[in-house]
Design a protein around this motif. Sequence first.
Motif, PDB file in Angstrom:
ATOM      1  N   VAL A  71       0.843  -1.200   0.000  1.00 58.70           N
ATOM      2  CA  VAL A  71       0.000   0.000   0.000  1.00 58.70           C
ATOM      3  C   VAL A  71       0.876   1.248   0.000  1.00 58.70           C
ATOM      4  N   GLY A  72       1.902   1.256   0.840  1.00 54.94           N
ATOM      5  CA  GLY A  72       2.802   2.405   0.887  1.00 54.94           C
ATOM      6  C   GLY A  72       3.492   2.644  -0.441  1.00 54.94           C
ATOM      7  N   SER A  73       3.926   1.584  -1.077  1.00 58.60           N
ATOM      8  CA  SER A  73       4.610   1.698  -2.360  1.00 58.60           C
ATOM      9  C   SER A  73       3.677   2.211  -3.455  1.00 58.60           C
ATOM     10  N   LEU A  74       2.484   1.651  -3.523  1.00 58.19           N
ATOM     11  CA  LEU A  74       1.529   2.098  -4.536  1.00 58.19           C
ATOM     12  C   LEU A  74       1.117   3.554  -4.312  1.00 58.19           C
ATOM     13  N   ASN A  75       0.907   3.923  -3.053  1.00 62.94           N
ATOM     14  CA  ASN A  75       0.572   5.326  -2.759  1.00 62.94           C
ATOM     15  C   ASN A  75       1.714   6.261  -3.124  1.00 62.94           C
ATOM     16  N   ALA A  76       2.948   5.849  -2.836  1.00 62.63           N
ATOM     17  CA  ALA A  76       4.109   6.678  -3.184  1.00 62.63           C
ATOM     18  C   ALA A  76       4.216   6.827  -4.706  1.00 62.63           C
ATOM     19  N   ASN A  77       3.952   5.751  -5.437  1.00 67.45           N
ATOM     20  CA  ASN A  77       3.967   5.835  -6.900  1.00 67.45           C
ATOM     21  C   ASN A  77       2.895   6.799  -7.399  1.00 67.45           C
ATOM     22  N   PHE A  78       1.703   6.716  -6.804  1.00 65.28           N
ATOM     23  CA  PHE A  78       0.634   7.642  -7.167  1.00 65.28           C
ATOM     24  C   PHE A  78       1.076   9.085  -6.940  1.00 65.28           C
ATOM     25  N   MET A  79       1.668   9.345  -5.784  1.00 67.41           N
ATOM     26  CA  MET A  79       2.105  10.704  -5.460  1.00 67.41           C
ATOM     27  C   MET A  79       3.208  11.188  -6.403  1.00 67.41           C
ATOM     28  N   PHE A  80       4.095  10.289  -6.829  1.00 66.32           N
ATOM     29  CA  PHE A  80       5.135  10.656  -7.799  1.00 66.32           C
ATOM     30  C   PHE A  80       4.482  11.112  -9.107  1.00 66.32           C
ATOM     31  N   ASN A 148       2.767  -0.715  15.172  1.00 65.30           N
ATOM     32  CA  ASN A 148       2.894  -1.060  13.762  1.00 65.30           C
ATOM     33  C   ASN A 148       2.111  -0.073  12.888  1.00 65.30           C
ATOM     34  N   ARG A 149       0.875   0.216  13.287  1.00 64.46           N
ATOM     35  CA  ARG A 149       0.047   1.169  12.529  1.00 64.46           C
ATOM     36  C   ARG A 149       0.691   2.561  12.521  1.00 64.46           C
ATOM     37  N   ALA A 150       1.208   2.976  13.663  1.00 59.88           N
ATOM     38  CA  ALA A 150       1.827   4.306  13.756  1.00 59.88           C
ATOM     39  C   ALA A 150       3.082   4.397  12.896  1.00 59.88           C
ATOM     40  N   LEU A 151       3.883   3.359  12.917  1.00 59.39           N
ATOM     41  CA  LEU A 151       5.098   3.358  12.091  1.00 59.39           C
ATOM     42  C   LEU A 151       4.753   3.457  10.611  1.00 59.39           C
ATOM     43  N   PHE A 152       3.793   2.658  10.171  1.00 65.47           N
ATOM     44  CA  PHE A 152       3.425   2.711   8.756  1.00 65.47           C
ATOM     45  C   PHE A 152       2.787   4.043   8.400  1.00 65.47           C
ATOM     46  N   ALA A 153       1.971   4.594   9.259  1.00 59.34           N
ATOM     47  CA  ALA A 153       1.358   5.895   8.973  1.00 59.34           C
ATOM     48  C   ALA A 153       2.432   6.969   8.816  1.00 59.34           C
ATOM     49  N   GLY A 154       3.405   6.971   9.706  1.00 65.21           N
ATOM     50  CA  GLY A 154       4.479   7.964   9.637  1.00 65.21           C
ATOM     51  C   GLY A 154       5.354   7.792   8.414  1.00 65.21           C
ATOM     52  N   PHE A 155       5.789   6.570   8.163  1.00 66.30           N
ATOM     53  CA  PHE A 155       6.648   6.321   7.005  1.00 66.30           C
ATOM     54  C   PHE A 155       5.902   6.580   5.705  1.00 66.30           C
ATOM     55  N   ASN A 156       4.641   6.152   5.628  1.00 66.80           N
ATOM     56  CA  ASN A 156       3.886   6.362   4.390  1.00 66.80           C
ATOM     57  C   ASN A 156       3.700   7.837   4.099  1.00 66.80           C
ATOM     58  N   LYS A 157       3.413   8.626   5.119  1.00 69.30           N
ATOM     59  CA  LYS A 157       3.276  10.080   4.922  1.00 69.30           C
ATOM     60  C   LYS A 157       4.590  10.669   4.422  1.00 69.30           C
ATOM     61  N   MET A 158       5.692  10.258   5.029  1.00 70.83           N
ATOM     62  CA  MET A 158       6.998  10.766   4.621  1.00 70.83           C
ATOM     63  C   MET A 158       7.302  10.377   3.167  1.00 70.83           C
ATOM     64  N   TYR A 159       7.076   9.112   2.811  1.00 68.92           N
ATOM     65  CA  TYR A 159       7.350   8.663   1.449  1.00 68.92           C
ATOM     66  C   TYR A 159       6.411   9.323   0.441  1.00 68.92           C
ATOM     67  N   ASP A 160       5.174   9.548   0.820  1.00 66.52           N
ATOM     68  CA  ASP A 160       4.259  10.257  -0.076  1.00 66.52           C
ATOM     69  C   ASP A 160       4.777  11.671  -0.358  1.00 66.52           C
ATOM     70  N   ASP A 161       5.195  12.368   0.680  1.00 68.39           N
ATOM     71  CA  ASP A 161       5.714  13.729   0.519  1.00 68.39           C
ATOM     72  C   ASP A 161       6.981  13.744  -0.342  1.00 68.39           C
ATOM     73  N   ILE A 162       7.879  12.810  -0.071  1.00 71.36           N
ATOM     74  CA  ILE A 162       9.130  12.730  -0.846  1.00 71.36           C
ATOM     75  C   ILE A 162       8.820  12.391  -2.306  1.00 71.36           C
ATOM     76  N   SER A 163       7.919  11.445  -2.531  1.00 68.86           N
ATOM     77  CA  SER A 163       7.590  11.024  -3.893  1.00 68.86           C
ATOM     78  C   SER A 163       6.939  12.154  -4.680  1.00 68.86           C
ATOM     79  N   TYR A 164       6.053  12.886  -4.037  1.00 71.03           N
ATOM     80  CA  TYR A 164       5.418  14.022  -4.709  1.00 71.03           C
ATOM     81  C   TYR A 164       6.470  15.073  -5.074  1.00 71.03           C
ATOM     82  N   ALA A 165       7.339  15.401  -4.133  1.00 68.87           N
ATOM     83  CA  ALA A 165       8.394  16.390  -4.389  1.00 68.87           C
ATOM     84  C   ALA A 165       9.329  15.910  -5.494  1.00 68.87           C
ATOM     85  N   LEU A 166       9.630  14.638  -5.510  1.00 73.05           N
ATOM     86  CA  LEU A 166      10.481  14.089  -6.562  1.00 73.05           C
ATOM     87  C   LEU A 166       9.777  14.200  -7.922  1.00 73.05           C
TER      88      LEU A 166
END
Length: 179
Positions: A71-80, A148-166
């Motif tokens: 889910v995190g990977s697909l969301n990051a790809n979407f944001m990119f 586990n939920r908190a870690l994924f929420a934090g990392f996913n938000k960070m990766y989404d932001d990085i992917s969008y900026a990239l």
Amino acid sequence: ADLAPLLEFFTSETGQQIVSLELSARTAMRDEEIEDAARAAFRDLEGTESETLATISDFVETNDLVEANLVGSLNANFMFYLGLVDGGGLEMTEQDILTEVWSSEEETRADTREWVYAFLLMAYRPLEEGVVEDYTELSRTDPGRALNRALFAGFNKMYDDISYALGLAVARQMQVQEL
């Protein structure tokens, strides 16, 4: 969630060892040769009656690591892609982006699964017998699930932001090259 069991575990020698091993494995897996070897080691165990693999599988399933990472990977790809579009590098509708991202779901799932298993097999190899099982049991508790939920929420938000900026940066670069 009650943080006491988590703090007790992660401040213990065993908890500190797990964190250290995970960090070392992440660093090591940046090297393509090491990652390839770790993936090959997993493929060699896959489909066998390996107790080690069974233990890691239980940990992966308990923490929903393949699905959560997918889910995190697909969301990051979407944001990119969204960054590419918003930056003027591509013309796509949101539906076009979703179609493109989802077209890679099966391949991304397989790659994610292989990476997760390769990483955990490498990271947890030095642990004494029973440690991964104890960690898995902690993960089954309410505090463990909350962490586990908190870690994924934090990392996913960070990766989404990085992917969008990239995506925005790549779009700008595409426009500069066109000039």
